[in-house]
Scaffold this motif. Sequence first.
Motif, short mmCIF file in Angstrom:
data_model
loop_
_atom_site.label_atom_id
_atom_site.label_comp_id
_atom_site.label_asym_id
_atom_site.label_seq_id
_atom_site.Cartn_x
_atom_site.Cartn_y
_atom_site.Cartn_z
N THR B 409 -15.69 -8.80 6.40
CA THR B 409 -16.01 -9.20 5.04
C THR B 409 -17.50 -9.40 4.85
OG1 THR B 409 -14.01 -10.49 5.30
CG2 THR B 409 -15.13 -10.65 3.19
N ALA C 138 -1.09 -5.52 -3.92
CA ALA C 138 -2.10 -6.51 -3.55
C ALA C 138 -1.68 -7.30 -2.32
CB ALA C 138 -2.36 -7.45 -4.72
N LYS C 139 -0.34 -7.44 -2.13
CA LYS C 139 0.14 -8.20 -0.98
C LYS C 139 -0.23 -7.50 0.33
CE LYS C 139 3.14 -11.25 -3.09
NZ LYS C 139 4.17 -10.78 -4.04
N ALA C 141 -3.09 -6.02 0.84
CA ALA C 141 -4.55 -5.87 0.90
C ALA C 141 -5.09 -6.43 2.22
CB ALA C 141 -5.20 -6.59 -0.27
N THR C 145 -9.85 -3.03 2.64
CA THR C 145 -9.38 -2.24 1.51
C THR C 145 -9.60 -2.94 0.17
OG1 THR C 145 -7.15 -3.12 1.77
CG2 THR C 145 -7.62 -1.02 2.83
N GLY C 146 -10.19 -4.12 0.21
CA GLY C 146 -10.45 -4.82 -1.04
C GLY C 146 -9.16 -5.29 -1.70
N ASP C 147 -9.00 -5.02 -3.01
CA ASP C 147 -7.80 -5.53 -3.68
C ASP C 147 -6.67 -4.50 -3.69
OD1 ASP C 147 -9.27 -3.95 -5.24
OD2 ASP C 147 -9.36 -5.27 -6.99
N LYS C 148 -6.92 -3.34 -3.15
CA LYS C 148 -5.83 -2.38 -3.06
C LYS C 148 -5.00 -2.66 -1.79
CE LYS C 148 -7.59 1.47 -5.67
NZ LYS C 148 -7.74 2.93 -5.70
N ASN C 172 -1.66 2.23 -5.91
CA ASN C 172 -2.77 1.32 -5.64
C ASN C 172 -2.93 1.09 -4.14
OD1 ASN C 172 -3.61 0.80 -8.29
ND2 ASN C 172 -1.76 -0.47 -8.55
#
Lengths: 342, 656, 313
Positions: B409, C138-139, C141, C145-148, C172
Amino acid sequence: MTTQTPVISCANVWKLFGPHPKKYLANMPAGRSFDDIRKDGYIAGVRDVSVDINRGEMLVVMGLSGSGKSTLVRCFSRLHEITGGTIEVDGQDIMALNDRDLIELRRNKMGMVFQSFGLLPHRTVLENVAFPLEMRGQDRHDRRERALEVIKLVGLEGREEYFPRELSGGQQQRVGIARSLAIEPDIWFLDEPFSALDPLIRREMQDEFLRLQEMLGKTIVFITHDFDEALRLADRIAIMKDGAIEQCDTPDQIVLNPATPYVRKFTEDIEKSRVVHARVLATPMNGHIPDGTPIRAGATILQLARQLVNETREELPVANGNGELIGILNRQEALDVLLGEG
Amino acid sequence: MAVAQTNVAVPAPTLTRMRVAQILLAAAVLLAAARPVLPEFLIRVPEWAVLPYNVWMQALFDFIKDDLGLIHLTRGISAVLEVLLDITANLLYGKHRWPFFEPIPWTAIAAGAAVIGYWLGGWRLAAVAGGTFVWVALIGQWNLAMQTMSVIVVAAPVAFLLGLLLGIAAWKSSRFERFLAPILSILQTLPFFTYLLPAVIFFKVGPTAGCVATIVYAIPPMVLMTTLGLKKVSPEVVEAGNMAGSTRWQMLRHVYLPAARTEILVGVNQVIMLCLAMVVLTAFIGMPGLGAKLLSLMNSLKLGRSFEIGVTIVLIAVTLDRLSKAWVVKQPEHFERGTSWAARHKYLVGGIAAFAAFYVLAQFVQVADHITRKQELSMGSEIDDVIRAALANDTVTAVTGWLRWFLITWVLIPFRNALLWLPTPSVLLAIAAAGYAVGGRKSALTVLAFFGIVALTGWWDRSIITLYAVVCAVILAMLIGLPLGIAAARNPRWANPILLACDTMQTFPSFIYLIPAIMLFSVNDVAVVFAILIFATVPLTRYTIEGMRAVPEELIEAADMAGASRNQKLMKVQLPLALPTMAVGFNQAIMFAFFMVIIAAFIGTQDLGQELQRTLAGNDLGKNFVLGMCVSLMALTFNHIIMRWSNDRRKALGVG
Amino acid sequence: MKLKLALPVAAILAVSAGSAIAADSSDPIIIPVHNWSSQIVMSHVVGQIFQSIGDNVEYVTTDSQAVYESIRLGDVSLELEVWEGAFGASYTAALEKGGIHEAGNHNAVTREDWWYPLWTKEACPGLPDWEALNACAAKFATPETGDKGRFLGGPVDWLKHDQERVDALGMNFVVVNAGSAAALWAEIGAAEKDKKPIVLFNWTPNFAEAVWPGEFVEFPKWVDGCNEDPKVGPKPDVTYDCGNPANGYLKIAAWDGMEKKWPDAYKVLTKISFTNPQIAQMAKLVDVDDMEPEEAAATWLEENQDVWKGWVN
């Protein structure tokens, strides 16, 4: 004696190092000095050298490092290709030889000894000495016999199966000498053969060398940077500086009459009486024969010192080895040499 | 005149050189800052400018392969190699090929190796050589190891011969040398995937292709060492040869080659080590043996068995290395005249006797012939259990979990995105600036050309991702390797064990490091960076130690006498003098990193390695080659800049 | 020394080999092995069966896509696991060029597709439907991969078309390719501890289903041509708008020259047929029980004599 053709005869030999030496030499104005040439981007290894070497003569080429003496001797055997002039060996222009004839010449006429010995590390003493014979294709048995003979000559009997690194420096150089003699060369080049050795060993090797030379009577070109060594061994000395020969003469003449200031600097600290022989100081008799026992022409003034000091005669007859009188030695002149005032 | 001019001119360019570098760098920063308003074609090389190099390369390869009929030649060569490989395979592990012998019993080979070891280096080497083979047999890897050895005993001599011939040719003709030099440096940086695919296409799948790839991989140092050795032969030895009236062939055969023996044997040592390294990697194209086993173990994450195989490879490497190095320093010794043949060849006689004795013994005693699965002593699954338990430990998972989250991150992803965000010309300018700073215009143009080609292939983004992993890993490796090296160099008791550890880690087959990486961090960039990091730390540590050790004793004493404290001594004397050597380590770390990042494709990456791995599945030689060149050119850029700097610095300091 | 001793041995071997099997060539049958366990063990099982009838066998490690080209050329002799989903295209292409043919068909169905372990259902109850999966992307993620959502694909050289499907169906998800099968299992193992939702590439028959119970995601049904013709499948303008075949074949391929060169072995090969549980068992012996492939094959043959003895006689 003098009418005989020289073994090596070189005339106006030039050796230049640089990008286009031949072209440069062809267009070079006369009288350019070593430094001038260097500014043009060339190094003059050998500069306009002319010298003849007679059969059975030992010419010592003397000079400081970088004076071109090693380069010159390598021109004689065409290890270096010269840039200008001619070199004849036994009347034959060696620059005109093709590869095969050159190899033949080296295989049969020339031997060379190197400063750092140049031994092949992977071969035994015997194999090193036999190497030139092997190159010319002699059979195994002959090779071995001849090699053993020369090894014995240089006093290395019993070390035939040793490898060079198992020997001392002096012994290694004996191998080098043996190798150069294996083919029974007419001409023998020695490039500072004793420089890498300790002073005591050097002296011993010089004696050894003189003994060999007396026995073999080869034509020799000997290189050294040690003036004492040169005086000790030479028939004639050629003193080099910046690629050119400053003076080429007998040791006696060089110490008595140095041709240039450069040569004089070498001779200054030399005890002349050790070098100068009675023969050289002797003047012609012109019919007048001094009394008493003659002195030996081949003796140095130092060897005659005691006699000269005690002598009552002012003029002494000088006789050569056969007892023939060859001239008159002026006692005062000899004493001057002895006292370093000559 | 010319001399005088250059003398005067020397200080001037150094001044402007830094200035030019600064200007270039400033331009790079400006371009980056102006990115939001830059037109598209200044951010990335536009599509239309990306030429279809892969298609051209493919066409070229096809032309060479089919139209010029090279495939027939190579298949012919591969037929010859295959015969040799079949013979060694039959002798060593009983492959069903001519001459249809039973495999040589392991005891006989171990005994033979021990005698060779004794001949070259006394009891210690005898123990190392014999012990290695005993270990291999007892741990139950005999067949695998022999499959590997059967290739090495063919590949190493062939690589030696070819390298020797090329080396002689390069020494004879400076034009050929100039032609060969860039090819060799490319070969040395080309990712191994790029060796593999052409080998498969031209030389059939299986051991033959693996053998060819191994040979090609091992040749460059042999060529270089041969040329170096021949050039170093003392001029007097050469003149002695000439004065003896040697013909050219006689000179080469009797003077040059024997006198260059030491360098040539060092080349042999390199050939053997590289063969061993590569033969493991050729598992990817179906070479059986230790590498293949390792690959399948990697696919089931069995660290214990992999570790044992790693140890085997290290032991074999150590044995071959020590034996060949002992051979380098082994000088012939004389025998007194009259020594009998048997006494002169006592090692040969002894070796044959020991070999024969065990051969006969093995006909009657099964254990002496081969070790069965029940008799072996492998602890692989036990080790696996321990490791799995350790990894399942909550503290470990918490730490690795946190590390993974933190690095991804806050470090890796931002850094990667930043690099990807930079406009291509900006990166190119920065590289050119670095080139200019170390080597002036010529260096700047060289490195610019290298990276420019990468940009023009259209694989820029993937190249940058490759670069990003390399840079991250090397920076982290420096944080570990440099302090470790300095600490070790200051405490002589630690230096040797750490150097030994470095040697071992480096000899370990590289893809073993993927296993702990995956186990600790699973599939993501942290695992990739971690795997590279382990491998890249090794040269950094080693060269730091060596650089610090090479600082002359008098200088240390002088510093002591000047009343320098320990830290002053380190900062003012030791480090500055060790820096050029450390730079070599840094360079090697980067080369290792480029090597490893491609292997890390087996963890899962989005870089050139992934694309290379994809090409292995097909016959897309053109693309494979273009990708390989991208990796190679980036590595060469770093190599050029660092080595240039290091060499100049060395000259300036007057060390080496 | 070794020559003298070994020669008679070799001579005896050669003679006995020659006399025992009159028909089959003494050249080894070359069996390719790849990088997944069931195939490796099955290759050894079949190899050992061949050996039991007196044939020589050799195993070579090859790429699982390139192998069909090698079979065509006779460089390798056969392939025991031709998965429709994974290798159908390469296999069909090779069939068209000639030199290779189908020598048998296992009594098994294969499926390779997006898959999740059962605990994932707690986080995303609408599963196995793909649209439900997409809704809770989103679950899945991860930091990278960020929010995808992250879909963990197999190694790139398996040539799956996950990215194309994500694009075609507008999902997504980001496709992250693992570099090896091992990496896949490591990820399931890591996710298992805190029951994190995960969706990744998996296949059947495979040992994994025995260790981690799970299900395949149900995508729009596979229709022939869905991967080539945009019109086929639910979306009229894109390709790959469907799942992989849910019951693909698992075939055996052989080199055309095999029947002539090793007729006995070839006869056995045509009779061979394994079932899903048998194949999963083979993989398990290696992946779970930590056996070496040769050992696993020997064990399997020992335990399942009734299955294969019939093929030999």
